[in-house]
Design a protein around this motif. Structure first.
Motif, PDB file in Angstrom:
ATOM      1  N   GLY A 164       3.677   4.262   6.978  1.00 54.55           N
ATOM      2  CA  GLY A 164       3.996   5.066   5.808  1.00 54.55           C
ATOM      3  C   GLY A 164       4.516   6.447   6.149  1.00 54.55           C
ATOM      4  O   GLY A 164       4.610   7.305   5.276  1.00 54.55           O
ATOM      5  N   ARG A 170       0.830  -1.209   0.000  1.00 54.74           N
ATOM      6  CA  ARG A 170       0.000   0.000   0.000  1.00 54.74           C
ATOM      7  C   ARG A 170       0.864   1.259   0.000  1.00 54.74           C
ATOM      8  O   ARG A 170       0.580   2.221  -0.726  1.00 54.74           O
ATOM      9  CB  ARG A 170      -0.928   0.000   1.221  1.00 54.74           C
ATOM     10  CG  ARG A 170      -1.730   1.289   1.379  1.00 54.74           C
ATOM     11  CD  ARG A 170      -2.740   1.189   2.508  1.00 54.74           C
ATOM     12  NE  ARG A 170      -2.116   0.862   3.779  1.00 54.74           N
ATOM     13  CZ  ARG A 170      -2.788   0.505   4.872  1.00 54.74           C
ATOM     14  NH1 ARG A 170      -4.105   0.410   4.830  1.00 54.74           N
ATOM     15  NH2 ARG A 170      -2.159   0.242   5.994  1.00 54.74           N
ATOM     16  N   VAL A 171       1.942   1.262   0.780  1.00 52.95           N
ATOM     17  CA  VAL A 171       2.833   2.425   0.816  1.00 52.95           C
ATOM     18  C   VAL A 171       3.541   2.598  -0.528  1.00 52.95           C
ATOM     19  O   VAL A 171       3.641   3.715  -1.046  1.00 52.95           O
ATOM     20  CB  VAL A 171       3.852   2.286   1.964  1.00 52.95           C
ATOM     21  CG1 VAL A 171       4.840   3.452   1.927  1.00 52.95           C
ATOM     22  CG2 VAL A 171       3.147   2.238   3.311  1.00 52.95           C
ATOM     23  N   ARG A 207       2.466   1.718  -3.403  1.00 51.91           N
ATOM     24  CA  ARG A 207       1.480   2.148  -4.403  1.00 51.91           C
ATOM     25  C   ARG A 207       1.087   3.615  -4.211  1.00 51.91           C
ATOM     26  O   ARG A 207       1.053   4.393  -5.165  1.00 51.91           O
ATOM     27  CB  ARG A 207       0.235   1.263  -4.313  1.00 51.91           C
ATOM     28  CG  ARG A 207      -0.839   1.585  -5.346  1.00 51.91           C
ATOM     29  CD  ARG A 207      -2.058   0.691  -5.189  1.00 51.91           C
ATOM     30  NE  ARG A 207      -2.758   0.895  -3.928  1.00 51.91           N
ATOM     31  CZ  ARG A 207      -2.771   0.020  -2.928  1.00 51.91           C
ATOM     32  NH1 ARG A 207      -2.099  -1.121  -3.028  1.00 51.91           N
ATOM     33  NH2 ARG A 207      -3.434   0.279  -1.817  1.00 51.91           N
ATOM     34  N   THR A 208       0.803   3.984  -2.969  1.00 51.27           N
ATOM     35  CA  THR A 208       0.260   5.322  -2.727  1.00 51.27           C
ATOM     36  C   THR A 208       1.332   6.409  -2.669  1.00 51.27           C
ATOM     37  O   THR A 208       1.074   7.562  -3.017  1.00 51.27           O
ATOM     38  CB  THR A 208      -0.548   5.349  -1.416  1.00 51.27           C
ATOM     39  OG1 THR A 208       0.291   4.949  -0.328  1.00 51.27           O
ATOM     40  CG2 THR A 208      -1.741   4.403  -1.510  1.00 51.27           C
ATOM     41  N   LYS A 209       2.542   6.058  -2.256  1.00 44.49           N
ATOM     42  CA  LYS A 209       3.598   7.057  -2.087  1.00 44.49           C
ATOM     43  C   LYS A 209       4.605   7.080  -3.241  1.00 44.49           C
ATOM     44  O   LYS A 209       5.237   8.125  -3.494  1.00 44.49           O
ATOM     45  CB  LYS A 209       4.346   6.818  -0.779  1.00 44.49           C
ATOM     46  CG  LYS A 209       3.478   6.817   0.468  1.00 44.49           C
ATOM     47  CD  LYS A 209       2.850   8.167   0.737  1.00 44.49           C
ATOM     48  CE  LYS A 209       2.111   8.167   2.078  1.00 44.49           C
ATOM     49  NZ  LYS A 209       1.506   9.480   2.385  1.00 44.49           N
ATOM     50  N   THR A 262      -6.210  -3.454   2.517  1.00 41.44           N
ATOM     51  CA  THR A 262      -5.249  -2.355   2.357  1.00 41.44           C
ATOM     52  C   THR A 262      -5.399  -1.640   1.017  1.00 41.44           C
ATOM     53  O   THR A 262      -4.538  -0.827   0.661  1.00 41.44           O
ATOM     54  CB  THR A 262      -3.805  -2.881   2.501  1.00 41.44           C
ATOM     55  OG1 THR A 262      -3.578  -3.923   1.554  1.00 41.44           O
ATOM     56  CG2 THR A 262      -3.551  -3.391   3.915  1.00 41.44           C
ATOM     57  N   THR A 263      -6.447  -1.943   0.263  1.00 43.01           N
ATOM     58  CA  THR A 263      -6.660  -1.254  -0.997  1.00 43.01           C
ATOM     59  C   THR A 263      -7.664  -0.136  -0.846  1.00 43.01           C
ATOM     60  O   THR A 263      -8.389  -0.073   0.129  1.00 43.01           O
ATOM     61  CB  THR A 263      -7.175  -2.256  -2.064  1.00 43.01           C
ATOM     62  OG1 THR A 263      -8.336  -2.929  -1.567  1.00 43.01           O
ATOM     63  CG2 THR A 263      -6.114  -3.269  -2.392  1.00 43.01           C
ATOM     64  N   ASN A 267       3.961   5.112  -6.368  1.00 42.94           N
ATOM     65  CA  ASN A 267       3.360   4.597  -7.598  1.00 42.94           C
ATOM     66  C   ASN A 267       4.130   3.383  -8.113  1.00 42.94           C
ATOM     67  O   ASN A 267       4.410   3.260  -9.309  1.00 42.94           O
ATOM     68  CB  ASN A 267       3.307   5.694  -8.671  1.00 42.94           C
ATOM     69  CG  ASN A 267       2.390   5.319  -9.830  1.00 42.94           C
ATOM     70  OD1 ASN A 267       1.408   4.596  -9.656  1.00 42.94           O
ATOM     71  ND2 ASN A 267       2.690   5.813 -11.024  1.00 42.94           N
TER      72      ASN A 267
END
Length: 299
Positions: free
Chosen positions: A245, A114-115, A117-119, A298-299, A121
């Motif tokens: 994160g 998740r980190v 992906r979100t931080k 976590t999505t 990409n």
């Protein structure tokens, strides 16, 4: 769904069944929970068949078998033995989670994913991972999960490389993944591993620090560090228990702490127990299934 009483048979090759797992199963909805201790691999078939033949076929979906202990390979072997012992239409559901480590590994990987992906990409494809505590169950499972997702995984050896060479060979044989054994006994070896890593999993024993402030300063490409150790000192110096994160002091990476991982671990184990109870057919779970479920959280 059958209205039969949910019964869970809990097998441990050790002299105790984990109270943690017993509590989790009860809170998830099992009404009858029976622990079996000092169970050998050879005894799994008979125990499984006693469980399935003593209830009508329709009750199988409300009968579960949980495998604990602290040995990942033995747990997987016992899981396979239980599945092979089923005689359709007489079946039951199975779930292997030795020392709670399969669900912990799944949660750690999902939280770091998740980190990434979100931080950043980023996904796991070609991401360079160093696993400290690689011979433990959490490190073993996390290594395979991420390798199956396309990551490049190093298993770091602290006391001789033979054990991680064996882990890599077992992982290749069972799951078709290529893991790189990496000697990390000297300061120079450890520095080279950390300097190359983009993600670090700190999965060593409780109370053992594997990444110091000095180590972190060497990490030029590091994006995320995860630590499952909630017992002081932290496995990663400067890691906050609740970090999820946030910037990790002393380096440019983001941290994922043990209580952030623990929250997803708890929900994953509970969720899989509930799936076993509520499914309209027999289901079977190992660390890969745990990761698939943790991902949904976590999505």
């Amino acid at each position: 769904m059958s209205d039969a009483t949910p019964i869970l048979h809990m097998l441990s090759p050790q002299k105790h069944m984990s109270p943690f797992d017993v509590n989790m199963a009860a809170d998830a909805g099992y009404k009858v929970i029976v622990p079996y201790i000092n169970v050998t691999l050879e005894e799994v078939t008979a125990l499984t068949q006693d469980a399935i033949f003593s209830r009508p076929p329709d009750f199988g979906k409300r009968t579960g078998l949980f495998i604990g202990g602290k040995d990942a390979i033995l747990a997987l072997d016992m899981l396979e033995a239980a599945k092979k012992a089923l005689v359709p239409p007489f079946e039951l559901s199975t779930f292997a989670d030795p020392a709670g480590s399969f669900t912990t590994a799944a949660a750690m990987v999902a939280c770091v994913e998740r980190v990434l992906r979100t931080k950043f990409n980023r996904g796991w494809k070609d991401t360079r991972i160093a696993v400290f505590g690689a011979t433990g169950v959490v490190g073993f499972a996390a290594s395979i999960i991420t390798a199956l997702e396309g990551a490049k995984v190093k298993l770091v050896a602290h006391r001789g490389v033979d054990r991680v060479i064996k882990s890599a060979a077992v992982s290749k044989e069972r799951f078709g993944v290529d893991l790189e054994p990496a000697p990390g006994e000297t300061a120079e070896q450890k520095a080279a591993i950390i300097s190359d890593a983009e993600v670090i999993f700190a999965a060593a024993a409780a109370g053992v620090q594997v990444i110091s402030a000095h180590d972190k300063a060497l990490a030029k490409d590091l994006m995320v560090v995860a630590d499952v150790n909630a017992v002081p000192p932290a496995g990663v110096e400067g890691m906050d228990l609740f970090m999820d994160g946030a910037p990790l002091p002393g380096c440019n990476a983001l941290g994922v702490g043990p209580l952030a991982i623990g929250d997803i671990k708890y929900k994953t184990e509970s969720g899989l127990f509930k799936q076993m109870i509520n499914s309209d057919k027999a289901v079977h779970f190992d660390f890969r299934d745990a990761f698939a479920f943790a991902r949904t959280l976590t999505t």
